[in-house]
Design a protein around this motif. Sequence first.
Motif, PDB file in Angstrom:
ATOM      1  N   HIS A 299     -44.703  -9.758 -12.182  1.00  0.00           N
ATOM      2  CA  HIS A 299     -44.621  -9.025 -10.619  1.00  0.00           C
ATOM      3  C   HIS A 299     -43.332  -8.808 -10.257  1.00  0.00           C
ATOM      4  CE1 HIS A 299     -48.824 -10.114 -10.426  1.00  0.00           C
ATOM      5  NE2 HIS A 299     -49.109  -9.133  -9.545  1.00  0.00           N
ATOM      6  N   ASP A 300     -42.179  -9.795 -10.769  1.00  0.00           N
ATOM      7  CA  ASP A 300     -40.822  -9.247 -10.392  1.00  0.00           C
ATOM      8  C   ASP A 300     -40.358  -8.252 -11.084  1.00  0.00           C
ATOM      9  OD1 ASP A 300     -38.442 -10.757  -9.153  1.00  0.00           O
ATOM     10  OD2 ASP A 300     -37.811 -10.331 -10.971  1.00  0.00           O
ATOM     11  N   ALA A 301     -40.694  -8.179 -12.436  1.00  0.00           N
ATOM     12  CA  ALA A 301     -40.234  -6.981 -12.983  1.00  0.00           C
ATOM     13  C   ALA A 301     -40.956  -5.640 -12.499  1.00  0.00           C
ATOM     14  CB  ALA A 301     -40.673  -7.110 -14.561  1.00  0.00           C
ATOM     15  N   ALA A 302     -42.046  -5.750 -12.109  1.00  0.00           N
ATOM     16  CA  ALA A 302     -42.915  -4.412 -11.643  1.00  0.00           C
ATOM     17  C   ALA A 302     -42.385  -4.117 -10.132  1.00  0.00           C
ATOM     18  CB  ALA A 302     -44.405  -4.929 -11.655  1.00  0.00           C
ATOM     19  N   LEU A 303     -42.030  -5.140  -9.692  1.00  0.00           N
ATOM     20  CA  LEU A 303     -41.614  -4.994  -8.112  1.00  0.00           C
ATOM     21  C   LEU A 303     -40.064  -4.049  -8.215  1.00  0.00           C
ATOM     22  CD1 LEU A 303     -42.719  -7.974  -6.209  1.00  0.00           C
ATOM     23  CD2 LEU A 303     -43.538  -5.644  -5.704  1.00  0.00           C
ATOM     24  N   ARG A 304     -39.287  -4.545  -9.361  1.00  0.00           N
ATOM     25  CA  ARG A 304     -38.162  -4.157  -9.488  1.00  0.00           C
ATOM     26  C   ARG A 304     -38.254  -2.687  -9.603  1.00  0.00           C
ATOM     27  NH1 ARG A 304     -33.626  -7.820  -9.980  1.00  0.00           N
ATOM     28  NH2 ARG A 304     -34.468  -9.739 -10.163  1.00  0.00           N
ATOM     29  N   ALA A 305     -39.086  -2.363 -10.789  1.00  0.00           N
ATOM     30  CA  ALA A 305     -39.385  -1.038 -11.071  1.00  0.00           C
ATOM     31  C   ALA A 305     -39.905  -0.188 -10.159  1.00  0.00           C
ATOM     32  CB  ALA A 305     -40.610  -1.017 -12.387  1.00  0.00           C
ATOM     33  N   LEU A 306     -40.803  -0.883  -9.205  1.00  0.00           N
ATOM     34  CA  LEU A 306     -41.280  -0.075  -8.063  1.00  0.00           C
ATOM     35  C   LEU A 306     -40.155   0.366  -6.880  1.00  0.00           C
ATOM     36  CD1 LEU A 306     -43.714   0.698  -6.090  1.00  0.00           C
ATOM     37  CD2 LEU A 306     -43.537  -1.464  -5.082  1.00  0.00           C
ATOM     38  N   GLY A 307     -39.163  -0.632  -6.731  1.00  0.00           N
ATOM     39  CA  GLY A 307     -38.173  -0.221  -5.890  1.00  0.00           C
ATOM     40  C   GLY A 307     -37.278   0.979  -6.560  1.00  0.00           C
ATOM     41  N   ARG A 308     -37.215   1.125  -7.665  1.00  0.00           N
ATOM     42  CA  ARG A 308     -36.233   1.948  -8.336  1.00  0.00           C
ATOM     43  C   ARG A 308     -37.080   3.363  -8.420  1.00  0.00           C
ATOM     44  NH1 ARG A 308     -32.233   2.684 -12.347  1.00  0.00           N
ATOM     45  NH2 ARG A 308     -32.764   4.145 -13.860  1.00  0.00           N
TER      46      ARG A 308
ATOM     47  N   GLU B 263     -32.460  -1.158  -0.603  1.00  0.00           N
ATOM     48  CA  GLU B 263     -32.464  -2.605   0.211  1.00  0.00           C
ATOM     49  C   GLU B 263     -33.739  -3.012   0.839  1.00  0.00           C
ATOM     50  OE1 GLU B 263     -29.518  -2.365   3.273  1.00  0.00           O
ATOM     51  OE2 GLU B 263     -28.319  -1.393   2.010  1.00  0.00           O
ATOM     52  N   VAL B 264     -34.441  -2.156   1.189  1.00  0.00           N
ATOM     53  CA  VAL B 264     -35.932  -2.663   1.825  1.00  0.00           C
ATOM     54  C   VAL B 264     -37.055  -2.962   0.605  1.00  0.00           C
ATOM     55  CG1 VAL B 264     -38.019  -1.906   2.747  1.00  0.00           C
ATOM     56  CG2 VAL B 264     -36.050  -1.459   3.825  1.00  0.00           C
ATOM     57  N   SER B 265     -36.642  -2.306  -0.558  1.00  0.00           N
ATOM     58  CA  SER B 265     -37.417  -2.551  -1.742  1.00  0.00           C
ATOM     59  C   SER B 265     -37.166  -3.964  -2.330  1.00  0.00           C
ATOM     60  CB  SER B 265     -37.415  -1.672  -2.751  1.00  0.00           C
ATOM     61  OG  SER B 265     -37.961  -0.238  -2.205  1.00  0.00           O
ATOM     62  N   GLN B 266     -35.859  -4.312  -2.151  1.00  0.00           N
ATOM     63  CA  GLN B 266     -35.373  -5.560  -2.658  1.00  0.00           C
ATOM     64  C   GLN B 266     -35.783  -6.524  -1.778  1.00  0.00           C
ATOM     65  OE1 GLN B 266     -31.198  -4.937  -3.337  1.00  0.00           O
ATOM     66  NE2 GLN B 266     -31.317  -3.988  -5.282  1.00  0.00           N
ATOM     67  N   GLU B 267     -35.892  -6.299  -0.557  1.00  0.00           N
ATOM     68  CA  GLU B 267     -36.125  -7.310   0.226  1.00  0.00           C
ATOM     69  C   GLU B 267     -37.714  -7.553   0.132  1.00  0.00           C
ATOM     70  OE1 GLU B 267     -34.622  -9.207   1.851  1.00  0.00           O
ATOM     71  OE2 GLU B 267     -36.290 -10.213   3.478  1.00  0.00           O
ATOM     72  N   GLN B 268     -38.443  -6.471  -0.096  1.00  0.00           N
ATOM     73  CA  GLN B 268     -40.016  -6.547  -0.163  1.00  0.00           C
ATOM     74  C   GLN B 268     -40.258  -7.300  -1.516  1.00  0.00           C
ATOM     75  OE1 GLN B 268     -41.924  -2.959  -0.994  1.00  0.00           O
ATOM     76  NE2 GLN B 268     -44.005  -3.776  -0.674  1.00  0.00           N
ATOM     77  N   ARG B 269     -39.312  -7.173  -2.545  1.00  0.00           N
ATOM     78  CA  ARG B 269     -39.675  -7.872  -3.687  1.00  0.00           C
ATOM     79  C   ARG B 269     -39.351  -9.469  -3.672  1.00  0.00           C
ATOM     80  NH1 ARG B 269     -36.295  -9.468  -7.442  1.00  0.00           N
ATOM     81  NH2 ARG B 269     -34.503  -8.475  -6.874  1.00  0.00           N
ATOM     82  N   ARG B 270     -38.266  -9.738  -2.938  1.00  0.00           N
ATOM     83  CA  ARG B 270     -37.924 -11.193  -2.411  1.00  0.00           C
ATOM     84  C   ARG B 270     -38.977 -11.772  -1.770  1.00  0.00           C
ATOM     85  NH1 ARG B 270     -32.489  -9.693  -2.691  1.00  0.00           N
ATOM     86  NH2 ARG B 270     -32.684  -8.870  -0.328  1.00  0.00           N
ATOM     87  N   VAL B 271     -39.620 -11.074  -0.734  1.00  0.00           N
ATOM     88  CA  VAL B 271     -40.577 -11.596   0.130  1.00  0.00           C
ATOM     89  C   VAL B 271     -41.943 -11.874  -0.761  1.00  0.00           C
ATOM     90  CG1 VAL B 271     -42.183 -11.224   2.201  1.00  0.00           C
ATOM     91  CG2 VAL B 271     -39.605 -10.496   2.122  1.00  0.00           C
ATOM     92  N   THR B 272     -42.038 -10.681  -1.379  1.00  0.00           N
ATOM     93  CA  THR B 272     -43.572 -10.717  -2.286  1.00  0.00           C
ATOM     94  C   THR B 272     -43.432 -11.911  -3.277  1.00  0.00           C
ATOM     95  OG1 THR B 272     -43.558  -8.418  -2.147  1.00  0.00           O
ATOM     96  CG2 THR B 272     -45.029  -9.581  -3.628  1.00  0.00           C
TER      97      THR B 272
END
Lengths: 565, 603
Positions: free
Chosen positions: A81-90, B224-233
């Motif tokens: 999930h961490d990796a997928a969320l990183r990919a999602l952000g990118r 930034e928001v995506s990173q924040e979202q990742r951290r929170v998630t």
Amino acid sequence: MSWMRLLRSASWPAAGGLTLAVLAGVGAAGAGVGLMATSAWLISRAALHPPVLHLMVAIVAVRAFGISRGVLRYVERLAAHDAALRALGRLRVRLFTQLEKVAPAGLAGFRQADLAQRLAGDVDAVLDMLTRVLIPYAVAAVVGLASVLLIGSFDLVAGLALAAGLVLVGVIVPLMQRAAARRSDGRLAPLRGELATGTVDLLHGLPDLLAYGADAAQLARLSEVDARLRKAGERSAAAAGASAAVTVLTTGLCVLAGLAAGAVAVRSGTMDGELLAVIVLTPLAVFEVVGALPAAAQRYAEARAALRRLAEVFTATDPTPGGTAEVPVGRDTRRVEDVPVGSHTLRVEDVSAAWPGGPTVVREMSFDLEPGARVALVGPSGSGKTTIASLLVRFLDPTAGRITLDGTDLRTLDPDAVRRVVGYLPEDAYLFDTTIAANLRLATPDATDDDLRAALAEARLLDWTDTLPKGLETLVGEHGMALSGGQRRRLALARALLADYPILILDEPTEHLDDETATALTHDLLAAAGPRTVLLITHREDVAASVDTVISLDSAPKLVTQPAR
Amino acid sequence: MRPLDPRLLRHARSARTYLVITVALGVAQAALIVAMATLLAYGITAVFLDGAELTDLVPALAALLAIVAGRAAIAWAQEAAAVRSAAGVKSELRGRLLAHLTALGPRGSTSDTGASVTLIVRGLDALDAYFARYLPQLVLAALVPFVVLTRIFPADLVAALTIVLTLPLIPVFMALVGLKTEADNRRQFKLLSRLSHHFLDVVAGLPTLKLFGRARAQAGFIREVSQEQRRVTMRTLRIAFLSSLVLELLATLSVALVAVGIGLRLVHGDLDLRTALLVLILAPEAYLPLRQVGAHYHASAEGLAAASSAFEVLETPVPATGSAHFVLPAPIIFEDVVVPFRSSSLELSAVVRPGEIVALTGPSGCGKSTALALLLGFVRPASGRVLVGDVDLATVDPAAWRARLAWVPQRPHLFAGTIHDNIALGTVASAAAVASAAAAAGAADFVEELPDGYATRLGDDGAGLSAGQRQRIALARAFLRDAPIVLLDEPTANLDRATADSVMAALRRLARGRTVLIAAHRPELIALADRVVDLTPALAPTSDAASVRGAAPASAPDAASVRDAAPASAPDAASVRDAAPASAPDAASVRGAAPVSASGGAS
């Protein structure tokens, strides 16, 4: 760009996390299989009553497998999930950067908020694709292969049977399932469409139906469609069960094959008797891992469709390529901001224009916007009024002719520079789901509260905001829905005024407002514009009195202003 | 959260049948699992210790084959039953929802129309996974451990006790982890959805951001928001996944404990291999359904959420209706009517006599449409009554009453179907009758120009027709209905001048000889009326001074009648005026149109 390249480029920075997830996943699934295989051996061996010490390694292994499966699975899910969320952000940033370049003209019809929402929702598919498709498949492939090699090394026939079974469940069953789903969708989709139309008609048209006593007839029609939908759904039931049955059947047959082949191998002496339980029982654990693949395959189809739609966005080209120059300024001033308001001239010279992929909607149009002029552009809907506005703010370049700002062709100017001089208040000006103040500060981030209040006063909205308990910090709701139509327009106007554009284009500022509100708003608009150049775009013909010049557009309505997409 | 909503069984008969089938299949499956384990344990022991040949195993293998075939058949039947019953339950719920929403009327439901459409067309599909994945596992989780333990108990007490003691730990620990984290999770998920929403908001508003030169800067912000979202998630998931960690750990560790235990007792000769193998095969089966229930938790949550939003609608009570008899022509009397809506409320006392044309005026949002909705029976007054003659409207049969009304709304809905069907809404009318209604409404010209004329099929909600054309089709409906009472809701709003003029001409024809109420904003509509009722709310919201103002003595007859109807003591904020406001170009002529002559033409 293909969806796979898109996915690869988005997940590349998360490659480390993905690898960790796959490794942990293999460890977890391997622990499950190892637990079964080791326990089977342990028990078979124990049946020969050896000294307990000889079993210690197996006992420790069983316990270790028992603990590590849960822990490794936890690690796998977190890493994935961490990796997928990183990919999602990118992917979000990439998508936004692309949209920023081409919107709105490069994506015909993109201004419709629902399309934007769908696109943004499609981005989330990357999560599913990585965590619920790719990782489970990678894990199943590694563990499946290792299990086949292990069993095959004990007995070739049992190994081959397991390999065949795994391919059947992991590859053939998903394909079967997809064919069945496609067949059933083919049957259901038209009926679903009919049901949707009928339901919308019933619920949105309920007042009309009730008033005219036609509600019972509409309900009867819907229940007939519903009965057909139910029948069609029930007809898919047999096919839906088939893949579940094949999975269970395959698992059982592999176990049976292990027992039969093992019996032969033990009797012929090619395999040690204590391994028999291993080759019979291990497949049970392996199929628990591989049995999850048909569901993963189903998600794959959905996630791929979403990623494909996204990849398509990346094929759109910049509708206003080139142009980096700043807007030329007078001799004595160095910056655009220093030029007195109302000193810019926009000239439209024999311009024709079309939205990408669409028909020509503006033909050989010419007019000038002299400094401080008040011009109304009047014509029925579909006559290209909004297209002209898009040309003037360089959302779009003309297909023929040219537009100049103080003598310089817009095509040579940086679009952002053009938009610092020419402001545009579109018909559907967007309000962000935040406070009144934040919506206004979009125009000038460093505006003081007094600046905001002044702009609101110009747009005749200050009296209202002053009555609000939270004042400027009041939330406007999604798409500004907490405000009335007139208030939304006025807030958008205040924002445009705050940005202090020398030239301001107002598109259908009074659409859908009642007459009284419309007249008051038009009056306020022109008063608030002060010394600015104003281009008023409208289909109302009664604005002539308020402006210097009226330009009437071709009254023949064209069917399509923007190609549907 | 309850795993099974009892309302599901009450509202959907298919769900009850399905539950019975699932339990039967679950029992059969558990029995086959035990039989298969027994036979496998026998087969392995026979070959390993007793020197059995393949040929000796043939009966056992044949029985195993039959069991495998049986389990496959059960798997098929379970899935097929799930699909069938999901289709059935969805169909039953859809039918009930549609009927109930119709009975509630356009303003009766608390959920908005868009949400109801989504629920009916797509939302209920969440029940598919609930029925196919979650419910069967839930049944198995209750049945399989029980059946498996009954088999293990007589064979090996120690292993059976190990399972009996560890199995309940799973739900207990999961509940503990769940309790501790649920509130926390919910708060964080709320934050998460806000962050996702921010991205949607920014994308939807992109053209606006570009106009203000703020778009490029947003890319960094989104990062930034995506990173924040990742951290929170991740913070949420670290806790959310704990419950599945506990589940897996307990299940696997228990199996490992059982395996090591039987291994050691086997060495000491306290146990035979066949029993040991039986226990080894069955132990994981006892935990499997419970683990699957955890894995399908989402299917359950989504399915039950869809079902409960359906029940919420179904449990909204439908207001009672009567069957009292009424006679027309009769005056329509609003007697101290109060209808709260949005932030304000409509307060109205007025009498509309047969044959009168009355305009309801006031700023947008003052309740003009609500006043018409009262007459249509779409809303009920919170206090006061609407009377037809001396019969309370709340006591009459709404269908019979509505049959005497013709309504032209602000934005008429056009239905999927032909133009003929749309004009003949609710009746069976001949082509000639429809054509003459269309001609009277000024719709005949554009309809007859279409290649298919009245047989032209309309797109979704009349796509392809202009606002004026829609309005004229709605007028044709009203002409065809030929009802004594006509309700017009700003029928010329959003029309351009020329179209509005032609619609006005049709309205004049329609109004002739009927009782007409018009929610009106435009001066020419107000000019059509004999009398104006101003709904502008009084400035002081708690005004007890009944304001019947501006009744010019010169035009006393109708003003007086209004006064008569509104007793002075009534808390009547709606003020009633005698004629069109000064801005109406021909206010004088309106005043001149004596109500007496209008009532003379009453039907």
